[in-house]
Design a protein around this motif. Structure first.
Motif, PDB file in Angstrom:
ATOM      1  N   LYS A  83       0.843  -1.198   0.000  1.00 48.39           N
ATOM      2  CA  LYS A  83       0.000   0.000   0.000  1.00 48.39           C
ATOM      3  C   LYS A  83       0.880   1.250   0.000  1.00 48.39           C
ATOM      4  O   LYS A  83       0.635   2.199  -0.749  1.00 48.39           O
ATOM      5  N   ALA A  84       1.917   1.275   0.827  1.00 55.37           N
ATOM      6  CA  ALA A  84       2.829   2.415   0.868  1.00 55.37           C
ATOM      7  C   ALA A  84       3.547   2.580  -0.471  1.00 55.37           C
ATOM      8  O   ALA A  84       3.707   3.693  -0.976  1.00 55.37           O
ATOM      9  N   ALA A  85       3.962   1.458  -1.077  1.00 55.71           N
ATOM     10  CA  ALA A  85       4.654   1.499  -2.371  1.00 55.71           C
ATOM     11  C   ALA A  85       3.736   2.045  -3.461  1.00 55.71           C
ATOM     12  O   ALA A  85       4.148   2.876  -4.275  1.00 55.71           O
ATOM     13  N   LEU A  86       2.492   1.597  -3.495  1.00 54.08           N
ATOM     14  CA  LEU A  86       1.538   2.081  -4.492  1.00 54.08           C
ATOM     15  C   LEU A  86       1.283   3.573  -4.337  1.00 54.08           C
ATOM     16  O   LEU A  86       1.183   4.306  -5.332  1.00 54.08           O
ATOM     17  N   ARG A  87       1.212   4.042  -3.126  1.00 56.78           N
ATOM     18  CA  ARG A  87       1.013   5.473  -2.890  1.00 56.78           C
ATOM     19  C   ARG A  87       2.240   6.270  -3.303  1.00 56.78           C
ATOM     20  O   ARG A  87       2.130   7.389  -3.802  1.00 56.78           O
ATOM     21  N   ALA A  88       3.433   5.711  -3.132  1.00 60.88           N
ATOM     22  CA  ALA A  88       4.665   6.388  -3.556  1.00 60.88           C
ATOM     23  C   ALA A  88       4.724   6.500  -5.074  1.00 60.88           C
ATOM     24  O   ALA A  88       5.097   7.543  -5.624  1.00 60.88           O
ATOM     25  N   VAL A  89       4.352   5.433  -5.778  1.00 62.41           N
ATOM     26  CA  VAL A  89       4.335   5.463  -7.241  1.00 62.41           C
ATOM     27  C   VAL A  89       3.284   6.469  -7.729  1.00 62.41           C
ATOM     28  O   VAL A  89       3.536   7.270  -8.631  1.00 62.41           O
ATOM     29  N   SER A  90       2.126   6.457  -7.123  1.00 58.96           N
ATOM     30  CA  SER A  90       1.074   7.405  -7.486  1.00 58.96           C
ATOM     31  C   SER A  90       1.559   8.840  -7.276  1.00 58.96           C
ATOM     32  O   SER A  90       1.350   9.712  -8.128  1.00 58.96           O
ATOM     33  N   ASP A  91       2.223   9.102  -6.168  1.00 57.68           N
ATOM     34  CA  ASP A  91       2.765  10.428  -5.887  1.00 57.68           C
ATOM     35  C   ASP A  91       3.768  10.829  -6.967  1.00 57.68           C
ATOM     36  O   ASP A  91       3.751  11.956  -7.460  1.00 57.68           O
ATOM     37  N   ALA A  92       4.622   9.906  -7.368  1.00 65.24           N
ATOM     38  CA  ALA A  92       5.641  10.210  -8.374  1.00 65.24           C
ATOM     39  C   ALA A  92       5.010  10.536  -9.726  1.00 65.24           C
ATOM     40  O   ALA A  92       5.366  11.543 -10.351  1.00 65.24           O
ATOM     41  N   ARG A 152       2.000  11.529 -10.485  1.00 60.92           N
ATOM     42  CA  ARG A 152       1.110  12.699 -10.485  1.00 60.92           C
ATOM     43  C   ARG A 152       1.880  14.002 -10.669  1.00 60.92           C
ATOM     44  O   ARG A 152       1.287  15.031 -10.935  1.00 60.92           O
ATOM     45  N   HIS A 153       3.212  13.966 -10.546  1.00 54.71           N
ATOM     46  CA  HIS A 153       4.020  15.173 -10.737  1.00 54.71           C
ATOM     47  C   HIS A 153       4.294  15.438 -12.207  1.00 54.71           C
ATOM     48  O   HIS A 153       4.914  16.436 -12.540  1.00 54.71           O
ATOM     49  N   SER A 154       3.879  14.573 -13.094  1.00 54.74           N
ATOM     50  CA  SER A 154       4.236  14.683 -14.503  1.00 54.74           C
ATOM     51  C   SER A 154       3.001  14.748 -15.389  1.00 54.74           C
ATOM     52  O   SER A 154       2.046  14.012 -15.189  1.00 54.74           O
ATOM     53  N   SER A 155       3.076  15.608 -16.363  1.00 57.20           N
ATOM     54  CA  SER A 155       2.126  15.607 -17.466  1.00 57.20           C
ATOM     55  C   SER A 155       2.958  15.274 -18.689  1.00 57.20           C
ATOM     56  O   SER A 155       3.682  16.106 -19.213  1.00 57.20           O
ATOM     57  N   LEU A 156       2.905  14.053 -19.132  1.00 58.06           N
ATOM     58  CA  LEU A 156       3.846  13.531 -20.105  1.00 58.06           C
ATOM     59  C   LEU A 156       3.331  13.679 -21.534  1.00 58.06           C
ATOM     60  O   LEU A 156       3.104  12.705 -22.238  1.00 58.06           O
ATOM     61  N   THR A 157       3.164  14.912 -21.958  1.00 54.13           N
ATOM     62  CA  THR A 157       2.669  15.172 -23.301  1.00 54.13           C
ATOM     63  C   THR A 157       3.655  14.704 -24.368  1.00 54.13           C
ATOM     64  O   THR A 157       3.251  14.422 -25.498  1.00 54.13           O
ATOM     65  N   LEU A 158       4.910  14.599 -24.027  1.00 51.37           N
ATOM     66  CA  LEU A 158       5.939  14.133 -24.954  1.00 51.37           C
ATOM     67  C   LEU A 158       5.585  12.781 -25.554  1.00 51.37           C
ATOM     68  O   LEU A 158       5.765  12.556 -26.738  1.00 51.37           O
ATOM     69  N   PHE A 159       5.067  11.876 -24.746  1.00 48.16           N
ATOM     70  CA  PHE A 159       4.786  10.537 -25.231  1.00 48.16           C
ATOM     71  C   PHE A 159       3.639  10.507 -26.237  1.00 48.16           C
ATOM     72  O   PHE A 159       3.573   9.627 -27.078  1.00 48.16           O
ATOM     73  N   GLY A 160       2.765  11.490 -26.183  1.00 41.93           N
ATOM     74  CA  GLY A 160       1.699  11.580 -27.172  1.00 41.93           C
ATOM     75  C   GLY A 160       2.239  11.805 -28.572  1.00 41.93           C
ATOM     76  O   GLY A 160       1.659  11.345 -29.557  1.00 41.93           O
ATOM     77  N   ALA A 161       3.366  12.513 -28.686  1.00 45.62           N
ATOM     78  CA  ALA A 161       3.978  12.768 -29.989  1.00 45.62           C
ATOM     79  C   ALA A 161       4.485  11.479 -30.629  1.00 45.62           C
ATOM     80  O   ALA A 161       4.605  11.395 -31.847  1.00 45.62           O
TER      81      ALA A 161
END
Length: 125
Positions: free
Chosen positions: A23-32, A34-43
Motif C-alpha cells: 500500500k505504501a509502495a503504491l502510494r509512492a508510485v502514485s505520488d511520483a 502525479r508530478h508529470s504531465s507527459l505530453t511528450l509521449f503523445g507525440a
C-alpha cells in the motif's frame, strides 16, 4: 535503437495504520507519476513502447507485491525493483506504526527517427 531516459520522478507514500508495504509502495508510485504531465509521449503515438524502471524502497522489501506496483502504471514495459529503505516509525505502537515508501520512476523511450533531437544540455527542439 537509441533509448534515452526522458523522465525521472520521485514520490513518497505512507501506510499509516496497517504496516502494509505494498500500500505504501503504491502510494509512492502514485505520488511520483502525479508530478508529470507527459505530453511528450503523445507525440510518439506509442506510449506502450516506453520502458519504465520503478525502484521502491521500503523497510521490508519481500512484502511488496511487485505485480501490483507494475499494474499501477498506465503505460510501458514495467520493471520493478524493491530495495530496503524507506521508514518504519514505531513510535505509535502496534498497528498504529507508520510505514513510508520511496519510489523512483524512470521512463525510457527509443528516440531514433523522431522529429526532435536531444542535445547535451537536456533541452529538446
Amino acid at each position: 535503437m537509441t533509448e534515452r531516459a526522458l523522465i525521472l520522478e520521485m514520490g513518497m507514500g505512507a501506510d499509516v495504520h496497517g504496516q502494509d508495504m505494498t500500500k505504501a509502495a503504491l502510494r509512492a508510485v502514485s505520488d511520483a507519476i502525479r508530478h508529470s504531465s507527459l505530453t511528450l509521449f503523445g507525440a510518439y503515438k506509442h506510449p506502450s513502447a516506453m520502458r519504465v524502471e520503478v525502484t521502491i524502497a521500503v523497510p521490508l522489501p519481500d512484502q511488496v507485491d511487485k505485480a501490483a506496483v507494475a499494474a499501477a502504471l498506465p503505460y510501458g514495459m514495467i520493471e520493478v525493483t524493491v530495495v530496503e529503505g524507506g521508514l518504519h516509525d514505531r513510535g505509535m505502537g502496534g498497528r498504529e506504526d507508520i510505514t513510508l515508501a520511496i519510489a523512483g520512476v524512470k521512463a525510457f523511450l527509443d528516440t531514433e527517427g523522431h522529429g526532435f533531437t536531444l542535445d547535451g544540455s537536456g533541452s529538446s527542439y
